[in-house]
Design a protein around this motif. Structure first.
Motif, PDB file in Angstrom:
ATOM      1  N   ASP A  13       0.819  -1.220   0.000  1.00 25.89           N
ATOM      2  CA  ASP A  13       0.000   0.000   0.000  1.00 25.89           C
ATOM      3  C   ASP A  13       0.853   1.271   0.000  1.00 25.89           C
ATOM      4  O   ASP A  13       0.431   2.298   0.533  1.00 25.89           O
ATOM      5  CB  ASP A  13      -0.961   0.036   1.201  1.00 25.89           C
ATOM      6  CG  ASP A  13      -1.804  -1.225   1.294  1.00 25.89           C
ATOM      7  OD1 ASP A  13      -2.291  -1.661   0.242  1.00 25.89           O
ATOM      8  OD2 ASP A  13      -1.947  -1.773   2.401  1.00 25.89           O
ATOM      9  N   ASN A  38      -4.989 -10.061  -4.229  1.00 29.01           N
ATOM     10  CA  ASN A  38      -4.800  -9.497  -2.879  1.00 29.01           C
ATOM     11  C   ASN A  38      -4.291  -8.064  -2.995  1.00 29.01           C
ATOM     12  O   ASN A  38      -4.476  -7.250  -2.097  1.00 29.01           O
ATOM     13  CB  ASN A  38      -3.820 -10.351  -2.041  1.00 29.01           C
ATOM     14  CG  ASN A  38      -2.527 -10.701  -2.760  1.00 29.01           C
ATOM     15  OD1 ASN A  38      -2.394 -10.478  -3.957  1.00 29.01           O
ATOM     16  ND2 ASN A  38      -1.585 -11.251  -2.029  1.00 29.01           N
ATOM     17  N   ALA A  39      -3.652  -7.741  -4.106  1.00 28.84           N
ATOM     18  CA  ALA A  39      -3.149  -6.388  -4.334  1.00 28.84           C
ATOM     19  C   ALA A  39      -4.307  -5.463  -4.699  1.00 28.84           C
ATOM     20  O   ALA A  39      -5.315  -5.910  -5.236  1.00 28.84           O
ATOM     21  CB  ALA A  39      -2.137  -6.400  -5.470  1.00 28.84           C
ATOM     22  N   ILE A 127      -3.487 -14.728  10.379  1.00 28.68           N
ATOM     23  CA  ILE A 127      -2.536 -13.839   9.698  1.00 28.68           C
ATOM     24  C   ILE A 127      -3.231 -12.550   9.283  1.00 28.68           C
ATOM     25  O   ILE A 127      -2.609 -11.499   9.203  1.00 28.68           O
ATOM     26  CB  ILE A 127      -1.947 -14.574   8.465  1.00 28.68           C
ATOM     27  CG1 ILE A 127      -1.029 -15.688   8.957  1.00 28.68           C
ATOM     28  CG2 ILE A 127      -1.189 -13.631   7.547  1.00 28.68           C
ATOM     29  CD1 ILE A 127      -0.642 -16.680   7.909  1.00 28.68           C
ATOM     30  N   GLY A 128      -4.546 -12.647   9.092  1.00 27.24           N
ATOM     31  CA  GLY A 128      -5.264 -11.474   8.576  1.00 27.24           C
ATOM     32  C   GLY A 128      -5.097 -11.396   7.072  1.00 27.24           C
ATOM     33  O   GLY A 128      -4.849 -10.322   6.522  1.00 27.24           O
ATOM     34  N   LEU A 131      -8.101 -13.130   2.244  1.00 27.18           N
ATOM     35  CA  LEU A 131      -9.098 -14.190   1.979  1.00 27.18           C
ATOM     36  C   LEU A 131      -9.375 -14.356   0.483  1.00 27.18           C
ATOM     37  O   LEU A 131     -10.477 -14.695   0.085  1.00 27.18           O
ATOM     38  CB  LEU A 131     -10.405 -13.908   2.736  1.00 27.18           C
ATOM     39  CG  LEU A 131     -10.290 -13.749   4.262  1.00 27.18           C
ATOM     40  CD1 LEU A 131     -11.646 -13.413   4.876  1.00 27.18           C
ATOM     41  CD2 LEU A 131      -9.725 -15.027   4.904  1.00 27.18           C
ATOM     42  N   ILE A 134      -4.935 -16.721  -1.901  1.00 32.73           N
ATOM     43  CA  ILE A 134      -3.542 -16.568  -2.371  1.00 32.73           C
ATOM     44  C   ILE A 134      -2.638 -17.675  -1.788  1.00 32.73           C
ATOM     45  O   ILE A 134      -1.945 -18.370  -2.538  1.00 32.73           O
ATOM     46  CB  ILE A 134      -3.002 -15.166  -1.966  1.00 32.73           C
ATOM     47  CG1 ILE A 134      -3.923 -14.050  -2.485  1.00 32.73           C
ATOM     48  CG2 ILE A 134      -1.547 -14.985  -2.403  1.00 32.73           C
ATOM     49  CD1 ILE A 134      -4.012 -13.884  -3.954  1.00 32.73           C
ATOM     50  N   GLY A 135      -2.661 -17.811  -0.461  1.00 31.98           N
ATOM     51  CA  GLY A 135      -1.788 -18.798   0.192  1.00 31.98           C
ATOM     52  C   GLY A 135      -2.039 -20.209  -0.331  1.00 31.98           C
ATOM     53  O   GLY A 135      -1.102 -20.892  -0.767  1.00 31.98           O
ATOM     54  N   VAL A 239       3.074 -12.689   6.493  1.00 30.97           N
ATOM     55  CA  VAL A 239       3.546 -12.294   5.165  1.00 30.97           C
ATOM     56  C   VAL A 239       2.594 -12.870   4.125  1.00 30.97           C
ATOM     57  O   VAL A 239       1.699 -13.657   4.466  1.00 30.97           O
ATOM     58  CB  VAL A 239       4.967 -12.847   4.906  1.00 30.97           C
ATOM     59  CG1 VAL A 239       5.990 -12.176   5.794  1.00 30.97           C
ATOM     60  CG2 VAL A 239       5.012 -14.365   5.099  1.00 30.97           C
ATOM     61  N   THR A 240       2.806 -12.517   2.881  1.00 37.63           N
ATOM     62  CA  THR A 240       2.061 -13.175   1.813  1.00 37.63           C
ATOM     63  C   THR A 240       2.871 -14.394   1.361  1.00 37.63           C
ATOM     64  O   THR A 240       3.928 -14.679   1.933  1.00 37.63           O
ATOM     65  CB  THR A 240       1.746 -12.186   0.670  1.00 37.63           C
ATOM     66  OG1 THR A 240       0.806 -12.806  -0.210  1.00 37.63           O
ATOM     67  CG2 THR A 240       2.988 -11.756  -0.100  1.00 37.63           C
ATOM     68  N   VAL A 274      -1.544  -3.734   6.970  1.00 34.14           N
ATOM     69  CA  VAL A 274      -2.844  -4.401   7.129  1.00 34.14           C
ATOM     70  C   VAL A 274      -2.546  -5.801   7.644  1.00 34.14           C
ATOM     71  O   VAL A 274      -1.562  -6.388   7.249  1.00 34.14           O
ATOM     72  CB  VAL A 274      -3.591  -4.549   5.786  1.00 34.14           C
ATOM     73  CG1 VAL A 274      -5.066  -4.777   6.021  1.00 34.14           C
ATOM     74  CG2 VAL A 274      -3.395  -3.364   4.895  1.00 34.14           C
TER      75      VAL A 274
HETATM   76  P1  IMP Z   1      -2.553 -12.824   1.614  1.00 35.79           P
HETATM   77  O1  IMP Z   1      -1.593 -12.291   0.615  1.00 35.79           O
HETATM   78  O2  IMP Z   1      -3.995 -12.571   1.263  1.00 35.79           O
HETATM   79  O3  IMP Z   1      -2.282 -14.257   1.955  1.00 35.79           O
HETATM   80  O4  IMP Z   1      -2.335 -12.025   2.986  1.00 35.79           O
HETATM   81  C1  IMP Z   1      -1.146 -12.168   3.769  1.00 35.79           C
HETATM   82  C2  IMP Z   1      -0.759 -10.847   4.415  1.00 35.79           C
HETATM   83  O5  IMP Z   1      -0.367  -9.924   3.416  1.00 35.79           O
HETATM   84  C3  IMP Z   1      -1.918 -10.159   5.177  1.00 35.79           C
HETATM   85  O6  IMP Z   1      -1.371  -9.470   6.284  1.00 35.79           O
HETATM   86  C4  IMP Z   1      -2.454  -9.153   4.176  1.00 35.79           C
HETATM   87  O7  IMP Z   1      -3.087  -8.063   4.795  1.00 35.79           O
HETATM   88  C5  IMP Z   1      -1.157  -8.741   3.494  1.00 35.79           C
HETATM   89  N1  IMP Z   1      -1.343  -8.251   2.134  1.00 35.79           N
HETATM   90  C6  IMP Z   1      -1.509  -8.984   1.010  1.00 35.79           C
HETATM   91  N2  IMP Z   1      -1.618  -8.189  -0.064  1.00 35.79           N
HETATM   92  C7  IMP Z   1      -1.506  -6.926   0.371  1.00 35.79           C
HETATM   93  C8  IMP Z   1      -1.495  -5.657  -0.287  1.00 35.79           C
HETATM   94  O8  IMP Z   1      -1.609  -5.524  -1.507  1.00 35.79           O
HETATM   95  N3  IMP Z   1      -1.345  -4.576   0.522  1.00 35.79           N
HETATM   96  C9  IMP Z   1      -1.166  -4.682   1.867  1.00 35.79           C
HETATM   97  N4  IMP Z   1      -1.159  -5.843   2.516  1.00 35.79           N
HETATM   98  C10 IMP Z   1      -1.334  -6.962   1.776  1.00 35.79           C
END
Ligand code: IMP
Length: 432
Positions: A13, A38-39, A127-128, A131, A134-135, A239-240, A274
């Protein structure tokens, strides 16, 4: 050099999308290399807001070819929805403008269900994640059981693969996570329909890029997420599941290091995050609201993908120097400087106190990081509105001092500073 890379230096972000959009004007190809939907990249162009999750930000520029690279995980439903949204606004998203690397992986409804079940199962340790599946999609990729985008060229084979994949994941969902299973036949039919629409977009990403480079074209590798979300070098396990770092760009696109020119790190003038995990310079209460905004503006600190309020804190130079080391940054772009206007003083984190000692590196051990207390250097603030500044001299002296301090402390030249959400609200130091 023909391939320049844009990297998020913090927890994502940072405003990479809008920096990509600015630089895309001068390049032939913009390529995404990691992550998926997720982005969330928000661009404001002539008052119009574009929110992109999967399609490279270069799509707004006619004449720029956009590639979704090997390292990306693609939810076809989201991609088609995003393409339709752009089409309705008159933007060409035909296969002449957009390509999908056949080696990228597909996200399925089972990946999304597993992401949710996994997070639920972690309870307070969640992890937050976004959803978005991605993982689990990257888990299948590493497990060599993933579904590659190339299957979209074979709707029947894809439908069969999706059917088997959903059946297999249903066993996991029902027996381990005690969650309802999914309708495999419906998913197979749905993906067969996506395949017909997306097959014309498939390409061999490494060959496309190699040919572009041989023709003397310029490529911009557009980062998603940020260095601290990197699976190897971030705040693991918060992390992602991919590598949004400069080395991740090489793997995620299929190019070698010799073609790389600039590695531009994008840093927000403060820090945001986030999801869960330690954040040494985090602020609470009114100070946090001051940086986050209330959510009334689209550029306030609320997730583009999830709508969640972002955690915010002061700028942390330990993090920027970590990002510099991991990515081999050559320059910096600083975003959202305007948000700091009106603050009397601006603390900047220059080190941590860890167990009574001061340190200047970013600990990789999360327990240690959680015990780190920020050491601040207090810089004087400025009261003036900076949103009309277009050169360094237009900025108040203390804002100039803030920028120079970051440059000195990181050893990096500052190439761009954004002072507002619009495309034009930027100070470009590389322009004469
Ligand atoms: P995931 O990528 O959805 O598995 O999320 C894993 C972690 O990465 C979480 O803490 C998300 O909030 C963070 N995350 C994933 N993509 C972004 C993004 O584009 N901006 C900020 N945080 C992200």
């Amino acid at each position: 050099m023909p391939l320049n890379i844009i990297i998020g230096t913090q927890w994502g972000d940072e405003g990479k999308g809008r920096i990509t959009d600015l630089l895309a004007e001068q390049v032939n190809v913009v390529a995404r290399y990691s992550g998926g939907d997720n982005a969330g990249h928000t661009l404001t162009i002539q008052g119009e807001i574009f929110k992109l999750h999967l399609i490279p930000s270069g799509i707004i520029h006619p004449g720029v070819l956009c590639l979704i690279g090997t390292g990306v995980v693609i939810n076809p439903k989201v991609l088609l929805h995003e393409m339709e949204g752009l089409r309705q606004r008159g933007i060409d998203v035909s296969p002449a403008r957009l390509k999908i690397c056949a080696n990228a992986h597909l996200i399925t409804p089972a990946h999304i269900a597993l992401d949710k079940a996994n997070e639920l199962g972690r309870g307070r340790e969640a992890i937050g994640t976004t959803l978005r599946g991605i993982g689990p999609a990257y888990t299948d990729k590493a497990n060599r059981s993933g579904l590659r985008a190339g299957l979209l060229a074979e709707p029947e084979a894809l439908a069969e693969a999706i059917y088997a994949h959903i059946e297999e994941k249903n066993r996991l969902l029902e027996r381990i996570y005690e969650q309802p299973g999914l309708d495999a036949a419906a998913a197979a039919a749905e993906y067969a329909a996506y395949a017909q629409q997306l097959a014309p977009y498939l390409t061999n990403g490494p060959i496309l890029l190699d040919e572009a480079l041989q023709q003397g074209q310029t490529i911009l590798a557009e980062g998603a997420q940020g260095t601290l979300l990197d699976i190897n070098h971030g705040t693991y396990p918060f992390v992602t599941s991919s590598s949004p770092t400069s080395s991740g760009a090489l793997v995620g696109l299929g190019v070698g290091p010799r073609v790389v020119g600039q590695v531009l790190g994008v840093a927000k003038a403060f820090t945001s995050r986030v999801g869960s995990g330690p954040f040494p310079s985090e602020l609470e209460g009114d100070e946090a609201v001051r940086l986050r905004g209330t959510g009334s503006n689209p550029w306030d600190e609320y997730g583009t993908t999830t709508g969640r309020p972002r955690r915010v804190g002061w700028l942390d130079l330990v993090i920027l120097n970590h990002a510099q080391r991991i990515n081999g940054l050559t320059e910096l772009a600083l975003t959202k400087l305007d948000i700091l206007s009106g603050l009397e003083q601006i603390p900047v984190c220059v080190g941590y106190e860890l167990d009574g000692e001061s340190i200047h590196y970013f600990p990789t051990d999360l327990q240690q990081l959680a015990r780190c207390r920020p050491i601040y250097q207090i810089l004087p603030g400025w009261s003036e509105d900076v949103t009309h500044a277009r050169t360094l001299d237009d900025l108040p002296e203390n804002a100039q001092q803030y920028i120079n301090f970051i440059s000195t402390q990181t050893g990096l030249p500052i190439r761009l500073v954004s002072v507002g959400p619009n495309r034009s609200q930027v100070i470009n130091f590389s322009e004469p």
